[in-house]
Enzyme design. Structure first.
Site, short mmCIF file in Angstrom:
data_model
loop_
_atom_site.label_atom_id
_atom_site.label_comp_id
_atom_site.label_asym_id
_atom_site.label_seq_id
_atom_site.Cartn_x
_atom_site.Cartn_y
_atom_site.Cartn_z
N TYR A 296 0.82 -1.22 0.07
CA TYR A 296 0.12 -0.20 0.10
C TYR A 296 0.90 1.29 0.22
O TYR A 296 1.57 1.43 0.94
CB TYR A 296 -0.75 -0.02 1.31
N TYR A 346 -5.17 5.31 -7.91
CA TYR A 346 -5.60 5.04 -6.55
C TYR A 346 -6.99 4.63 -6.44
O TYR A 346 -7.98 5.49 -6.45
CB TYR A 346 -5.60 6.49 -5.90
#
Lengths: 392, 145
Positions: A296, A346
């Site tokens: 992440y 994203y």
């Protein structure tokens, strides 16, 4: 260090991801979030060789910027959506929803579950552009001082790491440059222009110590996966990708919301430090067994804490580990082969799961990591988060 | 709402809404006092405030005036204003987590020095900024400034 849970994740290799699907990733979809969610989910179902009627569960997570799971079930004409559940959560839940699908199937609440994330993250609700300007509850202690956005939150963590261990702009820049290089081989990626270290260093300061390229993209798009039992997975269109293990959690004082880190013990270390034991024990392997890692990366610095927290390198050593080229595609631990949130887009970390599955299937084209058999995915950057180990 | 009023509302900075847990903190600021909680049972200090002690679970919480002294735990320099119209006139500004001598941390702004002069563990002291009749914010400046 947290005590490992009694039985961690006890379902090693009993469940699999059998389908993946995406939409285009763009800055302006011109579409509803509902239609993005439906398209990605339909693509994942078709990829598995299934029909919507074969699905009886849907799980997603959102910040009030998506549509509920029942809306996707309705849009796809799923006749019997049983486990249709929405988590009010951020990137911390991007792996948790898959683990939750497994738990639901194991408990008999569903048989085959679609997990998705859909958002108009650039043209609609901009998570990076500031939260609501309210200063009530936990934000009454932060927002009145102009401490409002997530880049501003994570920059505070990064400074603390710099104080404790030292971290150079070139080390953070190597993360941005590496992921951009990977994105250049990814037709799905939003940013495929070359990015040099000179470009990174010359980019404008947004919130010191973060420059523009330390901060991920804002994206319109959706992606989805299909989860079912290993037994059912054997008969499906694609080779199954097995869920070896997983973990979710964080340490003490996870805060009053996802921004609040006032009482967090050590900002040079995030949730990953606290779930590492559970994660590795659940899969029965260790950090050295990982062939490819999708970590992440809401910010470049997020990578630093997770490399260390999960034991992929030593504490305080991530800067040097990165600078030595270890996270590059030819390096010891290829990271974010799709370009990550920094360069692919994203989709709140769920796109990392899609990339890991495609890598393990050997379907990643020119960005394929040779002989990738075991992948790590992670989700979250601050006080709580989730991670999985997948294998082919 | 008129157009002017709507514009003004949009430009307004976040104003804290005190609640049952936090009211004594904001009330203290208006009297130039930095108030934090202490547990009568285990003597732990606590901030942000809560209805119970997170260390021992006791609901025997009292409010005490903090020394107002502490050191810089971490800080950022906001260069790009978000939202732009609200903070354009303020950048660059410093947001810090200050660790009070009592051991609790508090978000704040560092004022009274250039951002380049800030270093880790720099001693700072509280200074109260009157934003309006109702709102006083606890900011920090280099100690002895």
């Amino acid at each position: 260090m947290a005590t490992a849970r009694r039985s961690a994740f006890a379902l090693r290799d009993k469940y699999a991801i059998v389908g993946v699907g995406t939409t285009d990733y763009s800055a302006n979809s011109g579409r509803t979030v509902r239609s993005l969610a439906i398209e990605a989910s339909a693509n994942a179902i078709a990829d598995a060789g299934l029909k919507p009627a074969d699905i009886d569960g849907l799980v997603s997570y959102n910040f009030n910027d998506s549509v509920p799971a029942i809306a996707v079930a309705t849009g796809l004409g799923i006749p019997d959506a049983g486990y249709a559940v929405d988590f009010l959560a951020g990137g911390n839940a991007a792996n948790l929803i898959v683990l939750s699908a497994v738990a639901a199937i194991e408990a008999g609440l569903a048989d085959t579950v679609v997990c998705y994330r859909a958002m108009n993250g650039r043209s609609g609700f901009r998570l990076g552009g500031g939260r609501e300007m309210a200063a009530a509850g936990p934000t009454q202690y932060t927002a009145p001082f102009g401490w409002i956005t997530y880049p501003q939150a994570m920059a505070m963590w990064c400074r603390r790491y710099m104080i404790k261990y030292g971290l150079t702009p070139e080390q953070l820049g190597e993360v941005a440059v590496t992921f951009r290089d990977n994105a250049r081989d990814n037709p799905r990626a939003m940013q495929r222009k070359p990015l040099t270290m000179a470009d990174y260093l010359a980019s404008r300061m947004i919130v010191d110590p973060f420059r523009l390229y330390d901060i991920c993209l804002e994206t319109d798009g959706a992606c989805a996966v299909v989860v079912t039992t290993a037994e059912r997975a054997r008969d499906m269109r694609q080779k199954p990708v097995y869920i070896m293990g997983g973990a979710y959690g964080g340490g003490p004082n996870q805060g009053d919301d996802l921004f609040d880190c006032i009482r967090w013990p050590d900002h040079a270390m995030n949730y990953s430090h606290y779930i590492a034991d559970d994660l590795w024990r659940s899969a029965g392997i260790g950090p050295k067994d990982i062939d490819v890692a999708e970590i992440y990366d809401c910010f470049t610095y997020s990578i630093v804490m997770q490399l260390e927290g999960l034991g992929l390198c030593g504490l305080g050593e991530a800067g040097a580990f990165i600078q030595d080229g270890n996270i590059r595609r030819g390096g010891k631990l290829p990271v974010n082969t799709h370009g990550g949130l920094l360069s692919e887009g994203y989709i709140h970390g769920f796109n990392h799961v899609v990339e890991a599955v495609e890598q393990l299937r050997g379907q990643s084209g020119s960005r394929q990591v040779a002989n990738a058999e075991i992948a790590l995915t992670t989700a979250g950057a601050m006080t709580c988060g989730s991670a999985m180990i997948l294998r082919k | 709402m008129s157009t002017e009023a709507a514009t003004e509302a949009a430009l307004a900075k976040p104003v804290p809404l005190p609640d049952a847990d936090s009211a004594p903190f904001w009330h203290g600021c208006r009297q130039d006092k930095l108030m934090i909680q202490r547990c009568r049972s285990c003597r732990s200090f606590q901030f942000p405030p809560s209805s119970v002690c997170a260390q021992c679970g006791s609901d025997q919480i009292e409010w005490v005036q903090a020394s107002g002294k502490g050191k810089v735990f971490s800080w950022i320099v906001v260069v790009h204003p978000v939202p732009k119209p609200v903070y354009a006139a303020d950048v660059p500004y410093v947001v810090a987590l200050v660790e009070l001598d009592e051991g609790v941390r508090m978000p704040t702004n560092i004022v009274g020095c250039d951002s380049s002069a800030i270093v880790a563990d720099m001693p700072v002291e509280v200074v109260f900024k009157r934003v309006s009749e109702e709102l006083v914010l606890p900011l920090f400046q280099p100690a002895g400034a």
